[in-house]
Write an enzyme that holds these catalytic residues in place. Structure first.
Site, PDB file in Angstrom:
ATOM      1  N   PRO A   2       0.769  -1.250   0.000  1.00 52.05           N
ATOM      2  CA  PRO A   2       0.000   0.000   0.000  1.00 52.05           C
ATOM      3  C   PRO A   2       0.795   1.293   0.000  1.00 52.05           C
ATOM      4  O   PRO A   2       1.421   1.659   0.985  1.00 52.05           O
ATOM      5  CB  PRO A   2      -0.839  -0.103   1.267  1.00 52.05           C
ATOM      6  N   GLU A   3       0.736   1.993  -1.092  1.00 57.72           N
ATOM      7  CA  GLU A   3       1.159   3.382  -1.193  1.00 57.72           C
ATOM      8  C   GLU A   3      -0.098   4.156  -1.600  1.00 57.72           C
ATOM      9  O   GLU A   3      -1.178   3.592  -1.629  1.00 57.72           O
ATOM     10  CB  GLU A   3       2.256   3.549  -2.251  1.00 57.72           C
ATOM     11  N   LYS A  54      -1.098   7.665   3.012  1.00 62.69           N
ATOM     12  CA  LYS A  54      -1.369   6.230   3.044  1.00 62.69           C
ATOM     13  C   LYS A  54      -2.439   5.876   4.075  1.00 62.69           C
ATOM     14  O   LYS A  54      -2.639   4.696   4.375  1.00 62.69           O
ATOM     15  CB  LYS A  54      -0.069   5.474   3.342  1.00 62.69           C
ATOM     16  N   HIS A  87      -6.047 -14.085   6.952  1.00 65.94           N
ATOM     17  CA  HIS A  87      -5.375 -12.887   7.465  1.00 65.94           C
ATOM     18  C   HIS A  87      -6.333 -11.724   7.704  1.00 65.94           C
ATOM     19  O   HIS A  87      -5.884 -10.606   7.945  1.00 65.94           O
ATOM     20  CB  HIS A  87      -4.245 -12.470   6.522  1.00 65.94           C
ATOM     21  N   ARG A 143      15.062  21.738   2.620  1.00 66.36           N
ATOM     22  CA  ARG A 143      15.393  20.355   2.955  1.00 66.36           C
ATOM     23  C   ARG A 143      16.849  20.050   2.624  1.00 66.36           C
ATOM     24  O   ARG A 143      17.351  20.430   1.572  1.00 66.36           O
ATOM     25  CB  ARG A 143      14.465  19.429   2.147  1.00 66.36           C
ATOM     26  N   ARG A 241      16.255   1.619   2.069  1.00 62.33           N
ATOM     27  CA  ARG A 241      15.327   0.781   1.306  1.00 62.33           C
ATOM     28  C   ARG A 241      15.965   0.297   0.022  1.00 62.33           C
ATOM     29  O   ARG A 241      16.797   0.987  -0.575  1.00 62.33           O
ATOM     30  CB  ARG A 241      14.057   1.586   0.945  1.00 62.33           C
TER      31      ARG A 241
END
Length: 252
Positions: A2-3, A54, A87, A143, A241
């Site tokens: 899930p994104e 998300k 699940h 940033r 990642r």
DNA sequence: GCTCATGTTCCCCT
DNA sequence: CAGGGGAACATGAG
């Protein structure tokens, strides 16, 4: 999985439950109900599901059901007499069907809350689907550090995950290790354009399309090659990642 | 048995 | 304080 686009797909599915009365909440695995109690919303009706980054936000009466899907979560809608998945962790039994929160690895979870949702979600930046080019420049302006880490940071922009960020950097021809402060105005423009495209093209599909012409369609091959130039893709770790990128298209 | 996995958080450094 | 690296979380899949 899930994104942003995946959760957008779950939101569309959750619309099946909108307007329906909640007859019960089956908590099949209590560890996944991270806050609140099912009884709070029994007897209420679901409102219109929304999404921020998300997170799926599902109003129920004057409470909200907040869902995060971790890496293996998803949503399913089915008849009340149809079989559940092993699940399925929390099931919202409604009149005429049930909404099932499923999650194999049990990262993420469900919160039922009447208080401010930021107490659950933590600070989130604007949703990636709502960020225009000017805002994108503002956000990246102060940033430091690498571009991949920046785009993955939910406090900066909400909704992008590992696959989308690699896809965006590849489309914009920006090396995932590039330092934000050293990117030209033009490159930031290209990153925004790529992000906008990836978001718009994946939302209708409900996932980042593993399609031809997409990095996502090539990254899982045994010997992945760049869909644009045919070069063998690199696989390294960036910002903690697994990162796939093209050494020719995305030079430093 | 071993490695890797689309997310987040916490701890320890620089 | 900001950012980066690594580990942890839980459960498979290959």
């Amino acid at each position: 999985m899930p994104e942003l686009p995946d959760v957008e797909g779950f939101r569309r599915l959750a619309r099946e439950a909108a307007g329906r009365r909640i007859e019960g909440v089956d908590v099949l695995d209590g560890t996944l109900l991270r806050g609140g109690r099912g009884s709070t919303i029994v007897g209420e009706r679901f409102g219109d599901p929304r999404r921020h980054g998300k997170w799926l936000i599902f109003p129920a009466g004057d409470a909200e059901v907040l869902m995060h899907f971790g890496m293996t979560g998803r949503l399913d809608w089915g008849r009340r007499d149809s079989g559940r998945h092993r699940h399925d962790r929390i099931v919202f039994v409604c009149r005429g069907g049930e909404l099932r929160y499923r999650n194999m690895r049990k990262f993420g979870g469900v919160w039922i809350s009447k208080r401010g949702r930021e107490r659950v979600t933590g600070p989130l930046g604007p949703d990636a689907a709502e960020v225009d080019c000017g805002r994108f420049h503002d956000l990246l302006g102060r940033r430091r550090g690498g571009i991949k880490a920046a785009l993955m940071d939910q406090k900066l922009i909400a909704g992008l995950g590992n696959l989308m960020v690699d896809e965006v950097a590849w489309r914009a021809r920006v090396n995932p290790r590039a330092q934000v402060a050293r990117l030209s105005r033009r490159r930031i423009d290209r990153l925004w354009e790529a992000m906008d495209e990836v978001v718009r093209d994946s939302v209708p599909t409900g996932r980042v399309p593993p399609a031809e012409g997409w990095l996502t369609g090539a990254r899982d091959a045994r010997e992945p090659t760049c869909p644009r130039c045919g070069m063998r893709l690199r696989r390294t770790t960036v910002a903690g990642r697994t990162t796939v990128w093209c050494p020719r298209c995305q030079r430093r």
